[in-house]
Scaffold this motif. Structure first.
Motif, mmCIF file in Angstrom:
data_model
loop_
_atom_site.group_PDB
_atom_site.id
_atom_site.type_symbol
_atom_site.label_atom_id
_atom_site.label_comp_id
_atom_site.label_asym_id
_atom_site.label_seq_id
_atom_site.Cartn_x
_atom_site.Cartn_y
_atom_site.Cartn_z
ATOM 1 N N PRO A 103 0.863 -1.164 -0.131
ATOM 2 C CA PRO A 103 0.071 0.010 -0.173
ATOM 3 C C PRO A 103 0.934 1.017 -0.039
ATOM 4 O O PRO A 103 1.925 1.223 0.370
ATOM 5 N N SER A 104 0.350 2.364 -0.585
ATOM 6 C CA SER A 104 1.178 3.498 -0.562
ATOM 7 C C SER A 104 1.732 4.009 0.735
ATOM 8 O O SER A 104 2.662 4.721 0.887
ATOM 9 N N HIS A 105 1.051 3.770 1.729
ATOM 10 C CA HIS A 105 1.526 4.279 3.110
ATOM 11 C C HIS A 105 2.515 3.537 3.818
ATOM 12 O O HIS A 105 3.057 3.926 5.082
ATOM 13 N N VAL A 106 3.141 2.258 3.403
ATOM 14 C CA VAL A 106 4.048 1.687 3.970
ATOM 15 C C VAL A 106 5.390 1.835 3.286
ATOM 16 O O VAL A 106 5.406 2.092 2.280
ATOM 17 N N THR A 107 6.324 1.102 3.740
ATOM 18 C CA THR A 107 7.824 1.066 3.094
ATOM 19 C C THR A 107 7.907 0.263 2.113
ATOM 20 O O THR A 107 7.503 -0.977 1.929
ATOM 21 N N VAL A 108 8.140 0.881 0.785
ATOM 22 C CA VAL A 108 8.189 0.178 -0.516
ATOM 23 C C VAL A 108 9.641 -0.874 -0.390
ATOM 24 O O VAL A 108 10.480 -0.568 0.292
ATOM 25 N N GLY A 142 15.450 3.963 14.443
ATOM 26 C CA GLY A 142 14.193 3.629 13.653
ATOM 27 C C GLY A 142 13.201 3.129 14.409
ATOM 28 O O GLY A 142 13.349 2.807 15.609
ATOM 29 N N THR A 143 12.132 3.128 13.629
ATOM 30 C CA THR A 143 10.924 2.473 14.525
ATOM 31 C C THR A 143 10.384 1.458 13.380
ATOM 32 O O THR A 143 10.333 1.650 12.141
ATOM 33 N N LEU A 144 9.641 0.513 13.653
ATOM 34 C CA LEU A 144 9.061 -0.357 13.042
ATOM 35 C C LEU A 144 7.451 -0.770 13.443
ATOM 36 O O LEU A 144 7.335 -0.905 14.607
ATOM 37 N N THR A 145 6.550 -0.393 12.609
ATOM 38 C CA THR A 145 5.262 -0.558 13.072
ATOM 39 C C THR A 145 4.428 -1.244 11.697
ATOM 40 O O THR A 145 4.945 -1.564 10.888
ATOM 41 N N ASP A 146 3.251 -1.451 11.913
ATOM 42 C CA ASP A 146 2.461 -2.430 11.180
ATOM 43 C C ASP A 146 1.613 -1.265 9.977
ATOM 44 O O ASP A 146 1.790 -0.084 10.260
ATOM 45 N N SER A 147 0.866 -1.750 9.171
ATOM 46 C CA SER A 147 0.281 -0.872 8.258
ATOM 47 C C SER A 147 -0.861 0.205 9.019
ATOM 48 O O SER A 147 -1.210 1.240 8.459
ATOM 49 N N THR A 148 -1.111 -0.179 10.428
ATOM 50 C CA THR A 148 -2.084 0.678 10.825
ATOM 51 C C THR A 148 -1.213 1.631 11.962
ATOM 52 O O THR A 148 -1.785 2.372 12.636
ATOM 53 N N GLY A 149 0.003 1.460 11.893
ATOM 54 C CA GLY A 149 0.823 2.277 12.835
ATOM 55 C C GLY A 149 1.029 1.665 14.096
ATOM 56 O O GLY A 149 1.758 2.137 15.264
ATOM 57 N N LYS A 150 0.624 0.299 14.603
ATOM 58 C CA LYS A 150 1.203 -0.263 15.853
ATOM 59 C C LYS A 150 2.428 -0.686 15.617
ATOM 60 O O LYS A 150 3.132 -1.492 14.919
ATOM 61 N N SER A 292 7.366 0.674 8.039
ATOM 62 C CA SER A 292 6.288 -0.076 8.259
ATOM 63 C C SER A 292 5.949 -1.150 7.441
ATOM 64 O O SER A 292 6.276 -1.036 6.104
ATOM 65 N N ILE A 293 5.622 -2.288 7.871
ATOM 66 C CA ILE A 293 5.249 -3.443 6.866
ATOM 67 C C ILE A 293 3.985 -4.032 7.009
ATOM 68 O O ILE A 293 3.106 -3.539 8.128
ATOM 69 N N VAL A 294 3.776 -4.852 6.113
ATOM 70 C CA VAL A 294 2.359 -5.388 5.847
ATOM 71 C C VAL A 294 2.369 -6.874 6.515
ATOM 72 O O VAL A 294 3.190 -7.599 6.492
ATOM 73 N N THR A 295 0.922 -7.365 6.684
ATOM 74 C CA THR A 295 1.088 -8.794 7.222
ATOM 75 C C THR A 295 0.867 -9.708 6.084
ATOM 76 O O THR A 295 0.728 -9.392 4.846
ATOM 77 N N GLU A 296 1.348 -10.821 6.284
ATOM 78 C CA GLU A 296 1.138 -11.887 5.263
ATOM 79 C C GLU A 296 0.031 -11.679 4.509
ATOM 80 O O GLU A 296 -0.215 -11.880 3.196
ATOM 81 N N GLU A 297 -1.211 -11.745 5.388
ATOM 82 C CA GLU A 297 -2.569 -11.740 4.825
ATOM 83 C C GLU A 297 -2.864 -10.411 3.880
ATOM 84 O O GLU A 297 -3.418 -10.635 2.818
ATOM 85 N N GLU A 298 -2.435 -9.272 4.158
ATOM 86 C CA GLU A 298 -2.547 -8.325 3.585
ATOM 87 C C GLU A 298 -1.848 -8.303 2.236
ATOM 88 O O GLU A 298 -2.231 -7.780 1.281
#
Length: 332
Positions: A103-108, A142-150, A292-298
């Motif tokens: 998605p456009s809002h996570v790290t490419v 740095g920080t690492l979050t999921d696609s919702t900012g968690k 920021s990363i996405v889940t496997e399901e996403e």
């Protein structure tokens, strides 16, 4: 010698340059792996069309065979010339984008490159991944979050880069231990801090067949300064990416097409407070970056959505399989 048996499978009775493609596809289809069948058929179709469209000569075909043979001979446990070839032809970045859409809002993502190893040591927060004298010190927070900012805790941040000479540790003849590479785990709040050195531009290995090809094409072999990352967390899609120094002379002409605008960074100075905390000098370099990363399901859902769009209204014999990939429909 194996005993002779009656030939099985389809018979080839009309072999001409017009029928060679369909006959090759026919004899390659004597199995039930429908994804493999799909891949091979498309490969054969495109290869044969390439030969027809370019009117490929025997000499050119043999030159290509010799080139790929040389690429294979250049490969070793610490050098992958085929990955380098894929990188310089833009294929690596393309395959990553198809396989790991974001998605456009996570790290490419971007390409892996040929210098990743599996012997990097795990480091503590604030440790350095570099031995002394490898370059100008750089502190990364740095920080690492999921696609919702968690925030994501206990994720693996695997990073590596070249030294001040533009070389990776694997390029040194007498390499003993991993250097300029390491792994750090994120804390409960998703944060991490690690020390390394400021990356510099460098030339990809160009003493082999890929380098000769670039020279033939009047292309330079240089990459802008960058730091590689692989980020892993159970249940999440693995992120392969890199951060690139904005304003680098090779930012807009990367030899392997890895630079993407969202991955450009600028550096500042560490400052007195952080210098004291991490045993550095105030004028050392500092980089702050949030991943920021996405889940496997996403990721699976995005792959499925994109593949359905790409498939469109093509041949009704092609279906989307359980992995979200196109393949031929099962045979009756």
């Amino acid at each position: 010698m194996p005993s002779k048996t009656t030939p099985k499978g389809p018979k080839i009775t009309n072999m001409t340059d017009e029928t060679i493609t369909e006959n090759t596809i026919l004899v390659n289809s004597q199995h039930k792996d429908m994804r493999l069948m799909f891949l091979l058929q498309k490969a054969v179709e495109h290869l044969h069309d390439f030969a027809r469209e370019t009117r490929l000569t025997t000499d050119e075909w043999m030159a290509a065979i010799e080139f790929f043979t040389a690429v294979g001979k250049m490969c070793s446990d610490i050098r992958q010339e085929f990955i380098l070839l894929s990188d310089t032809m833009g294929l690596s970045v393309l395959v990553d984008a198809i396989s790991h859409p974001k998605p456009s809002h996570v790290t490419v993502g971007t390409l892996l490159g040929p210098f990743h190893t599996h012997d990097a040591e795990e480091k503590h927060q604030g440790d350095s991944i570099c031995s002394e004298g490898k370059g100008e010190p750089l502190l990364i927070e740095g920080t690492l979050t999921d696609s919702t900012g968690k925030p994501l805790a206990d994720a693996s941040i695997d990073l590596w880069h070249c030294d001040a000479n533009g070389l990776y540790d694997t390029q040194y003849e007498h390499r003993e231990d991993p250097d300029m590479r390491g792994i750090v785990k994120t804390k409960e709040d998703g944060s991490f801090v690690i020390k390394c050195t400021r990356p510099v531009p460098y030339a990809i290995p160009h003493d082999g067949p890929v380098g000769k090809l670039l020279q033939k094409l009047n292309r330079h072999p240089y990459r802008p300064a960058h730091i590689h990352f692989i980020i892993k967390k159970e249940g999440y899609d693995e992120l392969i990416t890199a951060l690139y120094h904005k304003g680098d002379p090779y930012e807009t002409s990367d030899a392997v097409f890895g630079v993407k605008t969202p991955l450009l960074f600028t550096l500042s100075k560490v400052g007195e407070e952080k210098a004291k905390k991490y045993n550095m000098k105030p004028d050392d370099w500092y980089l702050k970056w949030d991943f920021s990363i996405v889940t496997e399901e996403e990721s699976r859902n995005l792959v499925l959505e994109n593949n359905k769009k790409a498939l469109g209204k093509s041949d009704d014999k092609v279906v989307i399989n359980s992995d979200g990939l196109p393949e031929f429909a099962p045979l009756d």
